[in-house]
Design a protein around this motif. Structure first.
Motif, short mmCIF file in Angstrom:
data_model
loop_
_atom_site.label_atom_id
_atom_site.label_comp_id
_atom_site.label_asym_id
_atom_site.label_seq_id
_atom_site.Cartn_x
_atom_site.Cartn_y
_atom_site.Cartn_z
N LYS A 148 -3.79 3.34 9.54
CA LYS A 148 -3.11 2.59 8.49
C LYS A 148 -2.32 3.56 7.61
CE LYS A 148 -5.19 -1.36 9.51
NZ LYS A 148 -4.47 -2.53 10.06
N ILE A 149 -1.16 3.08 7.14
CA ILE A 149 -0.47 3.83 6.08
C ILE A 149 -0.99 3.32 4.74
CG2 ILE A 149 1.57 4.22 7.49
CD1 ILE A 149 1.96 1.92 4.60
N PRO A 150 -0.91 4.16 3.70
CA PRO A 150 -0.34 5.49 3.64
C PRO A 150 -1.38 6.57 3.94
CG PRO A 150 -0.95 4.79 1.45
CD PRO A 150 -1.29 3.64 2.37
N ALA A 151 -0.85 7.78 4.15
CA ALA A 151 -1.68 8.97 4.23
C ALA A 151 -0.83 10.11 3.69
CB ALA A 151 -2.12 9.25 5.67
N GLU A 200 -6.28 6.40 3.09
CA GLU A 200 -6.74 5.32 2.21
C GLU A 200 -6.07 5.45 0.84
OE1 GLU A 200 -8.42 2.49 2.64
OE2 GLU A 200 -8.52 2.93 4.78
N SER A 201 -5.33 4.39 0.48
CA SER A 201 -4.50 4.43 -0.72
C SER A 201 -5.30 4.65 -2.00
CB SER A 201 -3.69 3.14 -0.83
OG SER A 201 -4.53 2.00 -0.90
N GLY A 202 -6.47 4.05 -2.11
CA GLY A 202 -7.27 4.24 -3.31
C GLY A 202 -7.73 5.68 -3.46
N ALA A 203 -8.12 6.29 -2.36
CA ALA A 203 -8.54 7.70 -2.40
C ALA A 203 -7.38 8.60 -2.78
CB ALA A 203 -9.12 8.11 -1.05
N GLY A 248 9.92 4.45 -7.24
CA GLY A 248 8.95 4.38 -6.15
C GLY A 248 9.21 3.21 -5.21
N LEU A 249 9.60 2.08 -5.78
CA LEU A 249 9.91 0.90 -4.97
C LEU A 249 11.18 1.10 -4.17
CD1 LEU A 249 9.21 -2.02 -7.47
CD2 LEU A 249 7.82 -1.39 -5.49
N ASN A 289 0.82 -1.21 0.00
CA ASN A 289 0.00 0.00 0.00
C ASN A 289 0.85 1.26 0.00
OD1 ASN A 289 -2.51 -1.27 -0.09
ND2 ASN A 289 -2.60 -1.52 2.12
N GLY A 290 1.98 1.23 0.69
CA GLY A 290 2.88 2.37 0.66
C GLY A 290 3.48 2.59 -0.72
N TRP A 291 3.87 1.50 -1.39
CA TRP A 291 4.46 1.62 -2.73
C TRP A 291 3.51 2.28 -3.72
CZ3 TRP A 291 5.94 -4.21 -2.46
CH2 TRP A 291 7.11 -4.36 -1.69
#
Length: 221
Positions: free
Chosen positions: A56-59, A75-78, A206-207, A16-18
């Protein structure tokens, strides 16, 4: 965008962070990473909970949000959708095309991510190996890979002909296929897609962001 204030990314190097560091690199947006060590419980601090109430991360905090005012997003999708709308990149303007992206983005955040995460937990991290749980979540992840492989057998990317936030969302989870008990040779279309995305320079950058917020190879000097 060189004069823009950097976006603050509350991050740990997980699938999710990536998603967020990859998207920022793809879009060329300036950012600074604020590491949140989830193994030490830093996601439970009051300061972080004020930004991400689900701990939860990310934010993110974007100092140049809508109308120029700062905005916090969890929320990663948002976050992916926000960056897509902010930049006009990897999230189409056309409504029909956007619906296709949203379908696969929501498929990831509601299905692939949670199920793969449970497979990781019960296969690798659980103090007790529970065969029922391992079998259940491994089988569900395998089913989801089948859904994805059929889609990618007909289209180069999940939403169709173009690389989008739907692909960015799924990539980090599929990258860890071996931890989910998946035989990738059974899903050749996913293998082709995975190799194509891994080859993107922005994805590699990014990775490369590590637990200290730096890219591998960076130093103080």
């Amino acid at each position: 965008m060189s004069d823009a204030k950097p976006i603050e990314v509350f991050y740990w190097p997980t699938p999710n962070g990536w998603k967020i560091t990859i998207m920022l690199e793809e879009c060329g947006l300036p950012y600074v990473v604020r590491p949140i060590h989830i193994g030490k419980g830093e996601q439970l601090t009051p300061d972080f909970l004020a930004i991400s109430p689900n701990n939860k991360i990310p934010a993110i905090i974007d100092p140049d949000g809508p109308d120029g005012a700062p905005i916090t997003i969890f929320e990663s999708g948002a976050i992916l959708r926000y960056f897509g709308e902010k930049t006009g990149l990897f999230y189409p303007r056309d409504l029909r095309a956007r619906v296709a992206v949203d379908e696969w983005l929501f498929w990831q955040v509601s299905g692939l991510g949670p199920m793969a995460g449970q497979a990781h937990h019960f296969r690798i991290y659980a103090p007790e190996k529970i065969p029922y749980a391992i079998d259940r979540f491994t089988a569900e992840v395998e089913r989801l890979y089948g859904v994805m492989d059929r889609r990618l057998s007909a289209h180069p990317y999940l939403a169709g002909e173009d690389y989008t936030i739907a692909d960015i969302a799924c990539f980090g989870w599929v990258k860890l296929w071996d931890r989910q008990g998946i035989d990738l040779a059974r899903f050749p279309a996913i293998g082709r897609w995975l190799a194509a995305i891994k080859a993107r320079p922005a994805v590699q950058r990014g990775l490369a962001v590590g637990s200290d917020g730096r890219k591998r190879g960076e130093s103080d000097g």
